[in-house]
Motif scaffolding. Sequence first.
Motif, PDB file in Angstrom:
ATOM      1  N   THR A 135      -7.427   3.584   1.441  1.00  0.00           N
ATOM      2  CA  THR A 135      -6.036   4.040   1.607  1.00  0.00           C
ATOM      3  C   THR A 135      -5.633   4.064   3.086  1.00  0.00           C
ATOM      4  OG1 THR A 135      -6.014   5.229  -0.483  1.00  0.00           O
ATOM      5  CG2 THR A 135      -4.442   5.961   1.182  1.00  0.00           C
ATOM      6  N   SER A 156      -7.044   3.761  -7.189  1.00  0.00           N
ATOM      7  CA  SER A 156      -6.350   4.210  -8.404  1.00  0.00           C
ATOM      8  C   SER A 156      -5.405   5.369  -8.076  1.00  0.00           C
ATOM      9  CB  SER A 156      -7.358   4.618  -9.472  1.00  0.00           C
ATOM     10  OG  SER A 156      -8.234   5.563  -8.928  1.00  0.00           O
ATOM     11  N   VAL A 174      -9.810  -4.717   1.290  1.00  0.00           N
ATOM     12  CA  VAL A 174      -8.339  -4.673   1.304  1.00  0.00           C
ATOM     13  C   VAL A 174      -7.778  -6.031   1.723  1.00  0.00           C
ATOM     14  CG1 VAL A 174      -6.291  -3.585   2.313  1.00  0.00           C
ATOM     15  CG2 VAL A 174      -8.304  -2.185   1.787  1.00  0.00           C
ATOM     16  N   ARG A 222       3.898  -0.622   3.059  1.00  0.00           N
ATOM     17  CA  ARG A 222       2.835  -0.105   2.201  1.00  0.00           C
ATOM     18  C   ARG A 222       2.299  -1.259   1.371  1.00  0.00           C
ATOM     19  NH1 ARG A 222       1.325   5.488   2.808  1.00  0.00           N
ATOM     20  NH2 ARG A 222       3.109   6.467   3.790  1.00  0.00           N
ATOM     21  N   ILE A 223       0.987  -1.398   1.339  1.00  0.00           N
ATOM     22  CA  ILE A 223       0.394  -2.498   0.572  1.00  0.00           C
ATOM     23  C   ILE A 223      -0.663  -1.962  -0.385  1.00  0.00           C
ATOM     24  CG2 ILE A 223       0.848  -4.212   2.391  1.00  0.00           C
ATOM     25  CD1 ILE A 223      -2.104  -4.013   3.186  1.00  0.00           C
ATOM     26  N   ASP A 224      -0.967  -2.735  -1.414  1.00  0.00           N
ATOM     27  CA  ASP A 224      -1.974  -2.322  -2.399  1.00  0.00           C
ATOM     28  C   ASP A 224      -3.337  -2.203  -1.727  1.00  0.00           C
ATOM     29  OD1 ASP A 224      -3.449  -1.891  -4.749  1.00  0.00           O
ATOM     30  OD2 ASP A 224      -3.712  -4.044  -5.063  1.00  0.00           O
ATOM     31  N   GLY A 239      -6.086  -1.162  -3.731  1.00  0.00           N
ATOM     32  CA  GLY A 239      -7.087  -1.187  -4.798  1.00  0.00           C
ATOM     33  C   GLY A 239      -7.526   0.207  -5.215  1.00  0.00           C
ATOM     34  N   ARG A 292      -7.491  -8.684  -0.857  1.00  0.00           N
ATOM     35  CA  ARG A 292      -6.403  -8.516  -1.839  1.00  0.00           C
ATOM     36  C   ARG A 292      -5.098  -9.142  -1.350  1.00  0.00           C
ATOM     37  NH1 ARG A 292      -8.072  -4.493  -5.464  1.00  0.00           N
ATOM     38  NH2 ARG A 292     -10.133  -3.851  -4.782  1.00  0.00           N
ATOM     39  N   HIS A 293      -5.047  -9.517  -0.061  1.00  0.00           N
ATOM     40  CA  HIS A 293      -3.787 -10.008   0.524  1.00  0.00           C
ATOM     41  C   HIS A 293      -4.026 -11.273   1.358  1.00  0.00           C
ATOM     42  CE1 HIS A 293      -1.922  -6.205  -0.640  1.00  0.00           C
ATOM     43  NE2 HIS A 293      -3.028  -5.635  -0.224  1.00  0.00           N
TER      44      HIS A 293
END
Length: 396
Positions: A275, A292, A22, A286-288, A290, A25-26
């Motif tokens: 999540t 689905s 996670v 709230r952040i992505d 990855g 991704r940021h």
Amino acid sequence: MSVRHLTILGATGTIGVNTLDVVARHPDRFNVVALSGNHQLDKLAEQCRVHSPRYAVVLDAASAARLREILKAMGSATEVLWGIAALEQIAALPEVDMVMAAIVGAAGLRPALAAAKAGKRILLANKETLVMAGSLFMQAVAAGGAELIPIDSEHNAIFQSLPRHFCGDLAACGVRRILLTASGGPFRTTPLNELAHVTPAQACAHPNWVMGKKISVDSATMMNKGLEVIEAHWLFNATPSQIQVVIHPQSVIHSMVDYLDGSVIAQLGNPDMRTPIAYALGFPERIDAGVSALDLFGRGLTFEPPDYARFPCLKLAFDALASGGMLPAVLNAANESAVAAFLAGHASYLTIPAAIEYALSRAPGGEPGSMDDLVQADLQARADADSFLETQRARA
Ligand code: NAD
Ligand code: MG
């Protein structure tokens, strides 16, 4: 948006790896300051290469020497430290905002406490900290001004389903009870007379989640849910009667809060620990992660009450919570010993609850006054469980 600085305790484990996934991704939001790992030195070195932390911590001097060699060959500038004091140090560094507590077992307690005393945002995966030392840990969180966000998917779901500014009193917030969901694990429908012969490989083959071995066995026995009942007690100030365990084999609903007006608020999602990890890292944003999007079509959601004859460990945990004192710490320690013996092929599946029950019957009375009392009770419980299993082996 300011960058948040992060320590990950147990970086090489399932939760640690998901956390780094996670974080990667940021890159604009998170900076990794320190990582810790136990035996998987090549994996830890690779994580250092990718995330360039200032510190990496391992358990002993020999591992530290080996890791230094690997990092030197890579041209990495990460400084290697070792031992429990170093774990406490990286959990409390002044430049660190958030600490992911993802060491497995009782070993995670001291570093988590250090993060609490230092007033960090603690992303708590290590449920054993609350089971063993819930009272002392929650006091340290309050005294240190720390912020606690649960990573365990069920507690993270409950956290998300409670009012944002939960006052610490469920009834005052209009909550009737917490509905703690459980998958029921790989042996939910196995005929009871076959349980005596199940193997560690079968116990670790969880239908929905990929996890470390210890927690996978705990899911099979439902001791994991038992530990989570105790965890929910401390996190949400819930009495045993305010916690209902619900078997939900699809693991789509991660837990629910049942309100006095008849509303039930649930958190749903694919079974992917990224999540809850992303929720805790980004909170209140709230952040992505990855993960689905959840596909609701073509699947049914079902619910069953737990059967204590199949899952005696769940009953032992409820009873230990109701009795309080040292019993939850004893339950946890005896379980760790029995699960380790089972995984090593030295104990059968059904001796796990038997060994825990034996250790509980010998548990010291009274409330734990200090961490030393708990450590003492923990060691005694491990010795009791081991001697019980030894006797069983001699008989077999
Ligand atoms: P894991 O076995 O995959 O990883 C454990 C990590 O702890 C590794 O980095 C290992 O190097 C480190 N470690 C092990 N023993 C240590 C010791 N004595 N001293 C220092 N470090 C040590 O475990 P996991 O599945 O990632 O679980 C970690 C914690 O998160 C556990 O408390 C577990 O109950 C909890 N948790 C896990 C999940 C999951 O989906 N995996 C879900 C909820 C809660
Ligand atoms: Mg869980």
